[in-house]
Design a protein around this motif. Structure first.
Motif, mmCIF file in Angstrom:
data_model
loop_
_atom_site.group_PDB
_atom_site.id
_atom_site.type_symbol
_atom_site.label_atom_id
_atom_site.label_comp_id
_atom_site.label_asym_id
_atom_site.label_seq_id
_atom_site.Cartn_x
_atom_site.Cartn_y
_atom_site.Cartn_z
ATOM 1 N N ASN A 13 14.660 6.459 -27.060
ATOM 2 C CA ASN A 13 15.721 6.222 -27.977
ATOM 3 C C ASN A 13 15.530 6.888 -29.175
ATOM 4 O O ASN A 13 16.373 7.380 -29.881
ATOM 5 N N PHE A 14 14.327 7.087 -29.675
ATOM 6 C CA PHE A 14 13.930 7.511 -30.918
ATOM 7 C C PHE A 14 13.211 9.065 -31.298
ATOM 8 O O PHE A 14 13.220 9.571 -32.238
ATOM 9 N N GLN A 15 12.636 9.563 -30.022
ATOM 10 C CA GLN A 15 11.815 10.748 -30.104
ATOM 11 C C GLN A 15 12.651 11.880 -29.412
ATOM 12 O O GLN A 15 13.075 11.888 -28.189
ATOM 13 N N LEU A 16 12.788 13.022 -30.097
ATOM 14 C CA LEU A 16 13.141 14.282 -29.274
ATOM 15 C C LEU A 16 12.002 15.109 -29.251
ATOM 16 O O LEU A 16 11.350 15.451 -30.099
ATOM 17 N N HIS A 17 12.069 15.508 -27.765
ATOM 18 C CA HIS A 17 10.753 15.999 -27.227
ATOM 19 C C HIS A 17 10.831 17.587 -27.390
ATOM 20 O O HIS A 17 11.965 18.174 -27.162
ATOM 21 N N SER A 18 9.502 18.214 -27.603
ATOM 22 C CA SER A 18 9.717 19.649 -27.574
ATOM 23 C C SER A 18 9.764 20.052 -25.974
ATOM 24 O O SER A 18 9.137 19.639 -25.091
ATOM 25 N N TYR A 19 10.297 21.268 -25.735
ATOM 26 C CA TYR A 19 10.400 21.837 -24.477
ATOM 27 C C TYR A 19 10.679 20.987 -23.396
ATOM 28 O O TYR A 19 10.117 20.910 -22.451
ATOM 29 N N HIS A 25 15.605 13.538 -20.021
ATOM 30 C CA HIS A 25 14.651 12.758 -20.383
ATOM 31 C C HIS A 25 15.064 11.243 -20.460
ATOM 32 O O HIS A 25 14.422 10.364 -20.429
ATOM 33 N N ARG A 26 16.421 11.127 -20.881
ATOM 34 C CA ARG A 26 17.025 9.611 -21.234
ATOM 35 C C ARG A 26 16.891 8.980 -19.601
ATOM 36 O O ARG A 26 16.995 7.801 -19.633
ATOM 37 N N VAL A 27 16.843 9.767 -18.417
ATOM 38 C CA VAL A 27 16.917 8.994 -17.186
ATOM 39 C C VAL A 27 15.501 9.093 -16.835
ATOM 40 O O VAL A 27 15.047 8.032 -16.396
ATOM 41 N N GLN A 28 14.694 10.092 -16.878
ATOM 42 C CA GLN A 28 13.469 10.173 -16.371
ATOM 43 C C GLN A 28 12.242 9.598 -17.167
ATOM 44 O O GLN A 28 11.540 8.715 -16.692
ATOM 45 N N GLY A 29 12.575 9.529 -18.423
ATOM 46 C CA GLY A 29 11.455 8.795 -19.396
ATOM 47 C C GLY A 29 10.225 9.830 -19.445
ATOM 48 O O GLY A 29 9.937 10.612 -18.840
#
Length: 453
Positions: A13-19, A25-29
């Motif tokens: 919900n709160f962190q945007l990840h590098s690369y 990511h919202r599905v995989q986690g």
């Protein structure tokens, strides 16, 4: 809901990840790491992994080295922050600058500190322009980098980087940046072309670009001694001397990006030495603190340093710097980190154990999926191909490499997929027995993917 589930949901919900594919990511986690010990990290479920990439090519001393934590604590209690603006500084940054210059055996003259390799390369671009303006060469501003090279993600550094996904929809690269061929003999050589002849051709291509652009407009050439994020590309033995000779012919500055290769990774303190590079600038980061603190350094030779100093006198200041340049905690940790590398002879360990790693990886060359194994010291890559005779890649590119990396992680080994090359870059402290475990797990993972294919 478990604590692990709550952390994963909060991350999504709160962190945007590098690369990272943010939508996927919202599905995989996330895989959430909780602690580290030596060459291993442990996730929140307690699963142990060999960190076969030293985090991001960077954790030289492994995880949880108590002396680095103690160095940070001591400095925090003494002077937790001070800057390097306006004739001020701090003791650790002075000592680290002196140490770094000493490690270059007098080839470099001064150090400028930043927080990351990206910032360091961004700084070098500005220094190159400043230097040429100081000399009245106001058109000499273009910088030549290489396709597949990696130099960071800031606007200037990402422009130097020769990877399309750092440019697409970021409106990059900057107009002053050019790129020449990647020195990957395995894929870029012409039929029957020797490595020496390939290096001759690349040097001729560099010279042709300089002449075509106009030597009065070309300021610098940047490259990693061994390409890291572009696929662990080891150039032919004669490549760097020939490229450097072209640069000297046209008064083009040479920038050695040692962010990944510095501090022992290749079995040498700096990779510039075995490759015969005599740089005007060096970029250092990552293993400078084992990434326990964010820190990078730009090293400049006397030729450049004297011009910058004189021009700052004319202008009244050198108008560049960062709040955390020469941060006392980061530089104190770097000093302790380098001391440990020297005391424990980890550069020698990288050479000795690295030779074992390279030998065991090359034993995989007969595997039906393995096309090329390359590397030096404790950095390597295993490239997977769909056809060993034609060296053809898989379609789509990266699909099989990603499968091997995922299988390896399931098996307790963290690696990195670069298209269909699997990169390996363990901590400098790795032992022979741990190399056996790493390579054994990698082979099992490749075999599992081969069976599935």
């Amino acid at each position: 809901m478990t604590t692990q589930d709550a952390l994963a949901r909060s991350d999504i919900n709160f962190q945007l990840h590098s690369y990272t594919n943010a939508e996927q990511h919202r599905v995989q986690g996330p895989c959430i790491m909780e602690r580290g010990e030596g060459i291993y990290v442990f996730d929140t479920s307690g699963k142990r992994y060999i960190e076969g990439m030293s985090g991001l090519w960077s954790v030289a001393l492994g995880f949880s080295e108590p002396r680095l934590a103690e160095a940070a604590r001591r400095q925090m209690e003494c002077l937790p922050f001070y800057h390097t603006f306006s004739h001020k500084t701090n003791v650790p940054s002075i000592r680290l600058a002196e140490k770094l210059i000493g490690l270059t055996e007098g080839r470099m003259a001064q150090a400028f500190f930043t927080n990351s390799g990206s910032e360091a390369n961004d700084t070098i671009v500005k220094m190159v322009w400043y230097y040429n303006n100081a000399l009245g060469r106001t058109k000499k501003k273009k910088i030549i980098a290489r396709h597949s090279g990696y130099h960071g993600v800031t606007v200037a550094a990402a422009s130097l980087t020769g990877l399309p996904y750092l440019h697409k929809d970021f409106d990059l690269p900057l107009p002053q940046i050019r790129h020449v061929r990647c020195p990957h003999w395995y894929h870029q050589a012409q039929p029957g072309e020797s490595q020496s002849a390939f290096a001759d051709r690349l040097a001729a291509e560099l010279e042709a670009m300089i002449v075509d652009e106009g030597p009065e407009t070309v300021a610098a050439f940047i490259g990693e001694p061994i390409m890291g994020a572009g696929g662990v590309i080891v150039p032919p033995e004669t490549y760097w001397p020939k490229m450097q000779a072209v640069c000297r012919k046209y008064d083009v500055l040479v920038i050695a990006d040692e962010v990944i290769t510095g501090f022992g990774r290749t079995g040498h303190m700096f990779a510039s030495k075995p490759f015969g590079i005599e740089p005007d600038f060096m970029t250092l980061s990552k293993q400078i603190t084992s990434s326990y603190q964010p820190l990078a350094a730009v090293l400049i030779n006397e030729r450049v340093a004297s011009v910058i100093a004189h021009h700052s006198g004319e202008l009244g200041t050198f108008g560049h710097g960062y709040t955390a340049s020469g941060h006392p905690v980061a530089t104190a940790v770097a000093l302790e980190n380098i001391a440990i590398i020297e005391e424990r002879k980890l550069v020698d360990n990288a050479a000795r154990v690295g030779a074992i790693l390279q030998s065991k990886l090359r034993a995989l060359a007969d595997h039906p999926l393995v096309g090329e194994v390359r590397g030096m010291g404790l950095i390597a890559a295993v490239e997977l191909v769909s056809n060993k005779d034609t060296r053809a890649s898989f379609e789509p590119a990266g699909s099989v490499g990603a499968k091997v990396v995922k299988q390896a992680q399931d098996n307790g080994l963290i690696l990195r997929g670069i298209k269909d090359s699997v990169a390996i870059c363990p901590p400098l402290i790795i032992s022979e027995a741990q190399v056996d475990d790493l390579v054994g797990c990698l082979k099992q993972s490749i075999d599992a993917v081969a069976r599935a294919l």
